[in-house]
Design a protein around this motif. Sequence first.
Motif, short mmCIF file in Angstrom:
data_model
loop_
_atom_site.label_atom_id
_atom_site.label_comp_id
_atom_site.label_asym_id
_atom_site.label_seq_id
_atom_site.Cartn_x
_atom_site.Cartn_y
_atom_site.Cartn_z
N LEU A 36 0.83 -1.21 0.00
CA LEU A 36 0.00 0.00 0.00
C LEU A 36 0.86 1.25 0.00
CD1 LEU A 36 -2.79 -1.02 2.53
CD2 LEU A 36 -3.05 -0.64 0.08
N GLN A 45 -6.05 4.98 0.46
CA GLN A 45 -6.86 3.91 1.06
C GLN A 45 -6.55 3.73 2.55
OE1 GLN A 45 -6.15 0.61 -1.59
NE2 GLN A 45 -7.81 1.22 -2.94
N LEU A 46 -5.29 3.94 2.91
CA LEU A 46 -4.96 3.87 4.34
C LEU A 46 -5.65 5.00 5.09
CD1 LEU A 46 -1.19 2.87 4.26
CD2 LEU A 46 -3.04 1.57 5.34
N ASN A 48 -8.51 6.41 4.16
CA ASN A 48 -9.91 6.00 4.27
C ASN A 48 -10.08 4.96 5.37
OD1 ASN A 48 -10.62 7.68 2.20
ND2 ASN A 48 -10.51 6.10 0.61
N GLY A 49 -9.07 4.12 5.52
CA GLY A 49 -9.10 3.15 6.61
C GLY A 49 -9.15 3.84 7.96
N GLN A 109 -3.49 4.33 12.02
CA GLN A 109 -3.69 4.41 10.56
C GLN A 109 -3.15 5.72 10.01
OE1 GLN A 109 -5.44 0.79 9.33
NE2 GLN A 109 -5.66 2.58 8.01
N LEU A 112 0.68 5.63 9.80
CA LEU A 112 1.22 4.90 8.64
C LEU A 112 1.39 5.84 7.47
CD1 LEU A 112 -0.78 1.53 8.64
CD2 LEU A 112 1.67 1.81 8.97
#
Lengths: 475, 1089
Positions: A36, A45-46, A48-49, A109, A112
Amino acid sequence: MKKYIVLMGIITMSFYSCSEDTLELNSPNDVTVDNLLTTTTGFEQLLNGAYDAYQKIPTNEYLLTEIRSDNATVGAQFGSLVTYDNFNIIDNDVEVFNYWSNNYKVVYQTNLVLDNQEAFLTFPGANPKVLGEAYFLRALAHFNLVRVFRDVPYINQVITVDNFENFPQLNEEETYAKINADFETAISFLEGTEISNTRANEGTATIFLAKSILSQPNPDYVKVQSLLLPLIEDSNKFGFRLTDRYDDIFARGDNGDENNEEIIFKVVYTQSSGNPVTSDSETTDQVQSEGERWSFDMTENGQSNGANLATANLETLMTSSLQPVRFSTTIVENTFLEDRTFNNKWIPDNGEGSGNDWIVLRYADVLLLYCEAVIGDTQSTSNENAIIAYNKVRGRAGLDVLNPGTDSLSRDALLAERRMEFVFENQRFYDLVRFGVAIDVLQAHSNEVGLFFSPSDIYLNTPQREVDNSNGFYN
Amino acid sequence: MNFKAKLFLIAMLVVNIQLFAQDSYSISGTVVDENNLPIPGVNVLVLKTTSGTQTDFDGRYTLKVADNDVLQFSYIGFITKTVIISGQSKIDIVLTPDVDQLDEVVVIGYGDQKQKNLTNAVSKVGSDVIEKSITPRIDDALRGRIAGVNITTANTEVGGDTRIIIRGTGSISGTSAPLIVVDGVPLGTDADLLSSIDPNNIESIEVLKDASSTAIYGSRGANGVIIVSLKSGVAGDTKFSYNTYTGYRFAKKNDNFNPSISEEEDRIDNIFRNIDLSGATAAQITDFNSDYLTAKSELTAAKFIASANGGETDWQDEVFNGGYVSNHSFSARGGTELTSFDASLSYVKDEGIFLNDQFERYNARIKVDSRTKNKKIKYGATTNVRFVDQDRLPVSFIDPIRQSPWLPSYLSEETLAYINPFPNADANGLNADDTVINGTNIDVRSLVPGSIALEGAFNGYFQADGNGGIIVDANGVPVPHPTYQGLNISSTLNNGPRSFLDLRSQTKRQFTGFGSSYIEFDLAEGLKFRQSLSGNYTTTRNSLFISAFSDEDQIIESRRAENFTTREQLNIESLLTYRNSFGKHSLNSLAGFTFDNFNYSLISLDVQGVFADDFTSNISLADASNSPEAFTFLGQEKIVSYFGRIIYDYDDKYLFTFSARTDGSSRFGVENRFGFFPTASAGWNISEENFLQESDIISNLKIRASYGISGSNDIDSNIFNSLYRSQALASTVTYAGNIGRKVTNLGDPSLGWEQLVESNFGIDFGFFNNKFSGSVDYYNRTSEDLILDLQVPSVLGSNNQLQNIGQVKNSGMEFQLNSRLISRPKVSWTVSGQLSANRNEVLDLGGAQTIVTSLSDANRPAQWITEVGGPISAFYGYVQDTSKEIPAYEFTAAGNGIFDRYDLESQFVFVVDINGDGIIDEDDRTVLGSPYPDFEWGLASNFDYHNVDFSFALNGSHGAERRVGDIGTIRNSDFSPGLINGGFTDSNLTAARNLTSAHVQDASFVALRNISLGYTFPKPVIDKLGINRLRIYFTGEHLLYFFAEDYEGFNPESAGTSSDGANTPITFGYQRGDGPISRTMSIGLNLDF
C-alpha cells in the motif's frame, strides 16, 4: 538393486518437481501494508481506513459522556450499563478500554500515512490534502482521549513493543499543544480544499482547533475569537450555516438529507444488514457492514431497555412549553413498563444496522463557542457579535432573543443554552468541564438521584488492560 | 518424464524381479486356538523366502513348500510358532494366546513396531474398546482410556466436538489439539475431522504421546498424534458381519435450576422471616415490606397461570427430552492369497438428548490390496465417502434453564385468558394501538391457542390485593387490572424458550471423500519402496435460520445464513523402508519425503430482513431489505518435509531409535520457514538378560528414555487466522463509498514454530508370567517459542500481536497396570487401570509476569490469569467473604429488589480485602482455582465366563474447577439490580459476584463410562443356522455419574463455546448454556456369517 533405487528416485522426482516451487504464498484475502505504501492510491486507502476506524468512536462515546452527565440515564438498573450513569465504572470496563484503543487505532492508521509522507510527496499526483486529513484525524483522536482520560500519550509515529516507552503520558498542557500543532499543520495542508462534512477540510480543522484551544487549561480566548470570527461574520464561510429548522439537522437515517449545511463534521454510516459497527467489532472481520447500532441501543429495544434516556432533571427543562421547537426533535415520549423518556434525535431506521450519521460538530456550536470565547474568564458579555450569534441559536429554537447593544449574555445562560441545544450530542459533559462547573453540577446531580459521583470521576482512569499490557508504564 | 516413460519403467521393474523356483509341493492345514476355534488371518510364512499366505475364515491355509523350509505361524496376540518341513502334507497348528501381548505390533508414525521393543510413550486402544461404545464419535469412546489424554466436551450437542489435550496444554494461542492421522495420512488438528469416521471401521487407535514418537510428524506433532488405523481385508472366504445397536439417551434433571413456585415462595418467606432490620431506615423498612408483599402477589398470580396450564412447566423435561440412537453396520471382508478387500457400509442415527439435535452419518468404504504373483509389487487403494447430516442446536440452554415454571410452553384457551390485552397501556387509558408487546413486537391479538407463550404477555393483568395475594371476584377468578397496569411478573422480556427451539434451525451437512492409493516395491530383502498419493476433500454446509420471533435481541427481522466451507488436501508421500536382521542385530529404518498442499475456502452469505418467515432456505436478493452480507475467505498452505528414522536393537535387549524431520511451511515468516525436529531414544530389555531370563517372578522388565523436539504450527483454531500471519496485512473496507484499507495484522517476519522439547523416562514391567504388567512414565515437556497473540499496549494501534514468546512446562506421571486375574480356557478376568497427573506451569511470558484476560461479554466480565509460575490459565478475581451478607433492604426499591422473584442473588457481594488496605480494588484479586485436574484415572474390567461377557469402565477426574456461568444467569446475579443504595456505607467492600469465587466450583467427577453384558450363542446352536458368531449385548453409558458436592452445573466435563472469548487456552473452564451429561441404555447384536 541400484537400478531400482535410481528408478524410484526418478519416479519420486517426477512427483515432486511440481512441489519445488515456493512456499512463499500471499494472502488472497488481504493486501500487505508494504504494498500500500508504494502508490498514492495505497496512501489514500490507508487514510480511508482511518476514517473507517473512526466509525467505532461514536459507538460508545455516549456512554462515557452523555450518560455520565446530568442529561441522560439508562433504562436498566443493572449490568455494566448502569455503571456509566452512576459513576461506578470499573477499571477493566470493556467500553472504556475500547474507546481508548479505538482512538489509538485511528492514530495508528494516520501514522502509517504520516511516517511515510516524504515518500508520498515524491509520487506523481500525490495530493497533500491526504496528509492534512491524516493530521486532522490524529489530532481529533487525541482530543477525544485527552478529554476522557486527561493524561494520555501522544503517539505521532508508528511504534512497536520495543519503543512505546519513548511515548509517556503527557500532562494536559503538553497534549493540547501537540493537538493544536497537528490541527494547525492540517489547516496548512488543507488550505483551499473542497468543503465537505464527511472529510476534513480547512474549515473543519479551523473549528476543531478553536474548540481544542477552548478546552485546554488557560485557553487563548483571543486566538479562538480570531479563528471563529470570520465564520460568525460570514456564516457561509466554508459553507457552514444554521439550517432553518432545528429538526432538519437530524435527518434520520439514509433517507433524509443528512448532508445539511449545518453539519461541520460527521461520521458516516450506511444502512445495512449483518454485523453493524460496534465498539468491539473485530478488525479481522472480513465483512464489517457500514451500519450502526448505537441509535438502536438508545431505543427501548436496545441495550437492556434503552440508553441515553432523559434524566428526570432534563425532563423538567425539556418540555414542550419551555422548548417549543427543540422538544419534539429531542424527545420521544414512550411508556414501556415504566415512564421513560427516549431521545428522538437518533431514531434508528433499520434496527441494528441503521444508517444514521453521527454529528460530531455543527454550526450552532461555532456560534456558541464564539460567545464562550468572548466571555472568556468573565461572567458575561454584551459584545454584539456574541449576542447576535447567541440569538441565531435562540431564535431558531423559538425562544426569546437578547437585545444587541443593551442586553448581556451571562456564562450561566450560555451554558444553559448549550445544554438545551445539544442534548444527546455528547457535548454536555465537556461543557461542564470547560465552564469549570463540572464538580458542582455533577455532585448535585449525583446527590439528587443517589449516584456515586466524586470529583475524581471527571477523568476516567487509564484502562486496566492498558496498564497491564504496558507493565504499568501507562497508569 | 511423460506417462508412457513411467509406465515403461514400472514394467521394466516388474520384469526384472525374478522368481527362483525350487522343488516344491503343496501343504495345507488348519490353525485353531486353545478352544479349537479356527483363527482366520494367521500369517503363514516360509522363513528366509518371500512366500507366505494367510489363513482363511476357517483357519485353513495352503502353501507351496519344500523340505527343510521353516514355516512360521504368527498372529497378533498369540505366541508365534515355527515348524520345520520334512515331508508332511498337512500341518495343523494350535496357537496359544500370548498372555503378555508384548509381541503385539503397535502402529507408530510411518510404520509399526513390536510393543516389546518400543522406546517411546505410545498407547494403543483396540477395536474391542471402540466397538463397545455407543457413540457416533470415536473420541468419545477414548474418554478415560488412555493415561495422559484429557478429553473435554466443547459442544454438548450430539456429535459435537471434543477438545483433546495430550499431556497438558502447551500452547497459549493455538488449540493444543493433537494431529489426527487416518490410514497414514496426517489430516490436521480440527476435532471435526473425527466426527465423520465410522467407529466400526477402526482396527486400532494409537496415541503418540512423547516428542520422541511425534517428532517424525515434525511441525505438527507437538501436541501429540492420534493415529487411526482402519481395517483391511483378510484372505479367505468372504466373511460378512452385521453389527447393530439401538438405545435410548436421556438426561438427569438438575434441581439447581428452574425452581418451582413453592421453592421460590419458601425462599422469599425465609428472607422475610430471617432479616435483621435493625440497621434499616424507616423508608427502607417500608420498601422492604412492600417488596415482599408484591413478590408474594406475583407468585400468587403465577400460580393462577400454572394451574390454568394444568401444572407447572418442567423446562428441563421440555428441552432435554431424550432420544434414540441406532446403528447399522454391514461389512464384507475377504480375498485370495494375492488380493484382499474390506468393504463396509454403515448408518448411524442419534437423536441426542436435546429437543432438536440429531446426528446421522452414512459411510461407505472399500479397501483393496493386491500383490503381483511373485509378491514383489503390492498395490492398494482405499476410497471412503462419508456423509454427515446434523441438526445442530440452534441455541445454548441459557434460556430454558432460567425460565419460570409458571410459563406454559404453548398457550391454551385457559392460559390465554390471563394475557394482557393492552400490554402498552398507560395511565391515560386503553388505546387500540397498545396491543403490541414491546421488546418482541408481538401483537397480543395474534396470539391463539398453540402460540408460543412468553412471560412478558402476562405482565400487567393481575392486580395485587396489598396482602400478598391478588384481587379475585366472588368465584375466585382473578379480576384484571382496570387499565392493565398490574403486576409485572416476567423475569425476561425474551420470547419463550420454545421460540428459540421451534423457530430456529441450524443444520450441518458434511461430505468427506477420502481416496488413497499406493504402490509398493520389494527391492531386496527387507528393502521396500512405497509411493502413495492421497486426497481428502471435505465440504461442509452450515445453514442457519432464525425467525423474527425468536431473536434474543428482538430485531424484528428474520435471518438466514449459509456458510459453505471446503477443505482440500493433497498428500504425496515417498517412503523407503529397510527392515532386516543380521544375527542379533535388527534394523527397522526409513527415509521419506512428503508434500502436502491444502486449499481452504469459505463462502458466507448472511441476510437479515427475510420476507418469508418460514423454513425454506433460499436466499435471494428479493428476500432482504438490504443486500446480503457476503464474503469469501480463501487460503492455501503447503508443507514440504524430509524425514528419516532408524530403529535398531541388539538381541532384543538394547534398543535405540533415532529420527529427524525437516519441515518447511508456508505459514511462517521468511526468517523461520524451515524447522528441524530431531529425537533419540533408548531402551534396555533387562528381562532378556541371562540373570533374569529364568526368573519366575519377573517376566518382563524394560527401562527406556527418550528425548526429542517436535513442533506446532497451530496458530489459531480458525484455519484462516493461521495463514499468512507473518505479514502486515490490511483488509478492504468502505467508508462513505470510498475504498479503504484497514490494518488487521501487525505482522512479524520472524514468526516461526512453536517447539516442544520433551524427555520421557519409562519402565515397562511384568510379573508372574505377565499376570500383572504395566508401565510407569515420567515426562517433562517444555513448549518454547510459543506463538502468542500477545496483548500489546493499544497505543501501538492494535490490541494484539502474534509473537513467538514464552515457555510453558508440563510435567507428569502416568501409570498403567494390567492384570489377568483369571486366565483359563473358558473363564477369564482382566482388570486394567491407569492414573495420570499433569502439572502445568508457565515459565516465561516474554517479559510480562501476568496476562489477565476477561470475557468480552460486558455483563459477565469473568477473568483469568496467566502468570509466570502458575498454570496457563487460572480463574482470577475476588474472594467472596461469605461471612457477611448485604442486607436485603439495601437493594434499591421500586420493584428492583432482592424480592424480584428472578433475582435469586444480588449482583454484589462482600469480598475479602486481601491486601488489607481497607479498600477493595484490583489489587485484591487473586487466583481462585484451576481448570485442570490434579489427577485422572480409569479402571476397566472384562470378565468372560463361558458364553457370557461382562465389562465395565470407570473414569475419574479430581481437582479441576469450573466457573459455572449458568448460575449467574439463572439467579440473575449477572444482571440483577445488585445496585446498592447510594447510602450503603459498606459498598466499598463489595465486588460484582461474577468477578468473585462465588461461581468457581469443584468439577471433580467419577463416571461409569460404560457397562456391558453380552452373550455369545454357542457354536453348535448357530452352526445349524450357517452363522459363525452371534452375540447379543446390553450396554449402558454414564448410568452412574457422580459430581463433587458443591458442583451445581450440568456437566463437569464441558467447557463449551457459547460465550465469546471463553475456553481459549487462557480462558479455560467456563460453562454457560452447556447441556447435561448424556446417559444411554442400549441393546445390540453382532452377527458374523
